[in-house]
Enzyme design. Structure first.
Site, PDB file in Angstrom:
ATOM      1  N   ASN A   9     -35.401 -28.626  44.116  1.00 51.84           N
ATOM      2  CA  ASN A   9     -33.529 -27.859  44.282  1.00 51.84           C
ATOM      3  C   ASN A   9     -34.259 -25.861  45.630  1.00 51.84           C
ATOM      4  O   ASN A   9     -34.344 -25.281  45.277  1.00 51.84           O
ATOM      5  CB  ASN A   9     -33.180 -27.137  43.665  1.00 51.84           C
ATOM      6  CG  ASN A   9     -31.417 -26.876  44.228  1.00 51.84           C
ATOM      7  OD1 ASN A   9     -31.188 -26.924  45.872  1.00 51.84           O
ATOM      8  ND2 ASN A   9     -30.976 -25.858  43.878  1.00 51.84           N
ATOM      9  N   LYS A  11     -32.347 -24.552  47.866  1.00 51.16           N
ATOM     10  CA  LYS A  11     -30.752 -24.287  48.098  1.00 51.16           C
ATOM     11  C   LYS A  11     -31.166 -24.225  49.300  1.00 51.16           C
ATOM     12  O   LYS A  11     -31.337 -24.907  50.627  1.00 51.16           O
ATOM     13  CB  LYS A  11     -30.911 -23.021  47.372  1.00 51.16           C
ATOM     14  CG  LYS A  11     -31.303 -22.866  45.429  1.00 51.16           C
ATOM     15  CD  LYS A  11     -31.121 -22.248  44.631  1.00 51.16           C
ATOM     16  CE  LYS A  11     -31.983 -21.849  43.873  1.00 51.16           C
ATOM     17  NZ  LYS A  11     -31.518 -21.334  42.755  1.00 51.16           N
ATOM     18  N   HIS A  95     -23.482 -27.669  40.470  1.00 55.87           N
ATOM     19  CA  HIS A  95     -24.741 -26.525  40.836  1.00 55.87           C
ATOM     20  C   HIS A  95     -24.120 -25.049  40.164  1.00 55.87           C
ATOM     21  O   HIS A  95     -23.010 -24.519  40.133  1.00 55.87           O
ATOM     22  CB  HIS A  95     -25.698 -26.165  42.076  1.00 55.87           C
ATOM     23  CG  HIS A  95     -26.721 -25.616  41.363  1.00 55.87           C
ATOM     24  ND1 HIS A  95     -26.539 -24.453  41.384  1.00 55.87           N
ATOM     25  CD2 HIS A  95     -28.112 -25.672  40.969  1.00 55.87           C
ATOM     26  CE1 HIS A  95     -27.436 -23.254  41.007  1.00 55.87           C
ATOM     27  NE2 HIS A  95     -28.756 -24.584  40.974  1.00 55.87           N
ATOM     28  N   GLU A  97     -24.708 -22.335  41.265  1.00 51.84           N
ATOM     29  CA  GLU A  97     -24.770 -21.658  41.973  1.00 51.84           C
ATOM     30  C   GLU A  97     -22.739 -21.285  42.777  1.00 51.84           C
ATOM     31  O   GLU A  97     -22.332 -20.431  42.980  1.00 51.84           O
ATOM     32  CB  GLU A  97     -25.657 -21.259  42.917  1.00 51.84           C
ATOM     33  CG  GLU A  97     -26.763 -20.195  42.698  1.00 51.84           C
ATOM     34  CD  GLU A  97     -28.080 -20.911  43.181  1.00 51.84           C
ATOM     35  OE1 GLU A  97     -28.050 -21.895  44.415  1.00 51.84           O
ATOM     36  OE2 GLU A  97     -29.124 -20.216  42.374  1.00 51.84           O
ATOM     37  N   GLU A 166     -28.547 -26.282  32.963  1.00 46.18           N
ATOM     38  CA  GLU A 166     -29.561 -24.985  33.507  1.00 46.18           C
ATOM     39  C   GLU A 166     -28.785 -23.293  32.737  1.00 46.18           C
ATOM     40  O   GLU A 166     -27.321 -23.466  33.515  1.00 46.18           O
ATOM     41  CB  GLU A 166     -29.329 -25.112  35.006  1.00 46.18           C
ATOM     42  CG  GLU A 166     -29.912 -26.608  35.686  1.00 46.18           C
ATOM     43  CD  GLU A 166     -30.082 -26.314  36.929  1.00 46.18           C
ATOM     44  OE1 GLU A 166     -31.553 -25.876  37.663  1.00 46.18           O
ATOM     45  OE2 GLU A 166     -29.412 -26.126  38.216  1.00 46.18           O
ATOM     46  N   GLY A 172     -32.998 -17.815  38.962  1.00 43.96           N
ATOM     47  CA  GLY A 172     -33.456 -17.605  39.714  1.00 43.96           C
ATOM     48  C   GLY A 172     -33.568 -16.211  39.382  1.00 43.96           C
ATOM     49  O   GLY A 172     -34.278 -15.366  39.959  1.00 43.96           O
ATOM     50  N   SER A 210     -35.986 -20.946  36.017  1.00 45.05           N
ATOM     51  CA  SER A 210     -36.581 -20.296  36.172  1.00 45.05           C
ATOM     52  C   SER A 210     -37.770 -21.145  35.781  1.00 45.05           C
ATOM     53  O   SER A 210     -38.586 -20.812  35.075  1.00 45.05           O
ATOM     54  CB  SER A 210     -37.238 -19.604  35.563  1.00 45.05           C
ATOM     55  OG  SER A 210     -35.931 -17.866  36.291  1.00 45.05           O
TER      56      SER A 210
HETATM   57  C1  PEP Z   1     -31.614 -24.509  40.500  1.00 49.95           C
HETATM   58  O1  PEP Z   1     -31.518 -23.914  41.043  1.00 49.95           O
HETATM   59  O2  PEP Z   1     -31.204 -25.191  40.048  1.00 49.95           O
HETATM   60  C2  PEP Z   1     -33.183 -23.543  39.239  1.00 49.95           C
HETATM   61  C3  PEP Z   1     -33.087 -23.861  38.835  1.00 49.95           C
HETATM   62  O3  PEP Z   1     -33.427 -22.381  39.766  1.00 49.95           O
HETATM   63  P1  PEP Z   1     -34.507 -21.552  39.495  1.00 49.95           P
HETATM   64  O4  PEP Z   1     -35.533 -23.010  38.594  1.00 49.95           O
HETATM   65  O5  PEP Z   1     -34.898 -20.757  40.756  1.00 49.95           O
HETATM   66  O6  PEP Z   1     -34.591 -20.535  38.719  1.00 49.95           O
END
Ligand code: PEP
Length: 253
Positions: A9, A11, A95, A97, A166, A172, A210
């Site tokens: 992803n 983003k 997601h 975010e 997630e 992040g 992460s």
């Molecule tokens: C994501 O954006 O779905 C995500 C898991 O980000 P990160 O790996 O940076 O934590």
């Protein structure tokens, strides 16, 4: 066995130059025959450029969200049908975010998932609890609620896509759920799906939060972790390739 998937992803990151360099780095190494499906979710602006190379690289593309409606006066939004036209075969849905920063509700995620299926896109439904919800002992009920909201509308048709667990506190932040903690939630999710149907129980359940080359192998060794949705680390093609290789080596066959 569920399909194995490593998804990146990007983003709101990436330019045409970045995408071209990224594909050059990816070519000839991971794909095809990497033992798992590789998906990229770039910004929508880059879909047409990336779409010119997907067959050769053996990857699939997704958009990061879709609007519930197929067309109309929704300035700034992108319909699922437009994403297909631009080369997407997948879409992220819900997601964190978008849930956290843009106030997308469970009902919104269901409508967007429905729109995705109407257009033939495979939905990657993202679910996960916040830190406060986990500390309050509500992690499982929150994730179940998020799943049920979409399952009640789509039913078995959700099986065309995948689930990404997630935990919001791990996205992040550099914090990762331990493999045991992630497995416990993945097992719970599998149970929710199995109670609905055997076909849903076969859906790939990805972990996200992460994920990096250093922690991917231990996560992939867990029985119900069928892959990863990778944010930050997916912007580095070498790190993304290392995560794909970890799936090849340590993932369930
Ligand atoms: C994501 O954006 O779905 C995500 C898991 O980000 P990160 O790996 O940076 O934590």
């Amino acid at each position: 066995m569920p399909q194995r998937i490593v998804a990146g992803n990007w983003k709101m990151n990436g330019s045409r130059d970045f995408a071209a360099a990224y594909l050059a780095a990816l070519a000839g190494d991971v794909l095809p025959g990497s033992g798992c499906d590789v998906l990229l979710f770039p910004p929508a602006t880059l879909l047409p450029l990336l779409a010119t190379r997907v067959e050769e690289l053996g990857i699939e593309l997704g958009i990061q969200t879709v609007h519930p409606e197929p067309e109309g006066a929704f300035t700034g939004e992108i319909a699922a049908e437009m994403a297909v036209d631009a080369g997407a075969t997948w879409t992220l849905i819900g997601h964190s975010e978008r849930r956290q920063l843009l106030g997308e509700s469970d009902a919104d995620t269901a409508l967007r998932a429905l729109a995705a299926r109407r257009a033939g896109l495979k939905p990657m439904l993202c679910v996960g609890e916040t830190l406060v919800e986990r500390q309050g002992g509500d992690a499982e009920s929150v994730v179940t609620r998020q799943l049920d909201a979409v399952l009640d509308v789509l039913g078995e048709d959700l099986a065309a896509g995948g689930i990404a667990y997630e935990p919001v506190w791990a996205i992040g932040t550099g914090e990762t759920a331990s493999p045991e903690m992630a497995q416990a939630m993945h097992g719970m999710i599998r149970g929710v799906l199995r109670r609905r149907s055997a076909r849903l129980a076969e859906m790939p359940i990805l972990y996200g939060g992460s994920v990096k080359p250093a922690n991917a192998a231990a996560l992939f060794a867990e029985v119900d972790i069928d892959g990863a949705l990778v944010g930050g680390a997916s912007l580095d093609p070498a790190a993304f390739q290392a995560i794909i290789k970890a799936m090849e080596t340590h993932g369930n066959p």
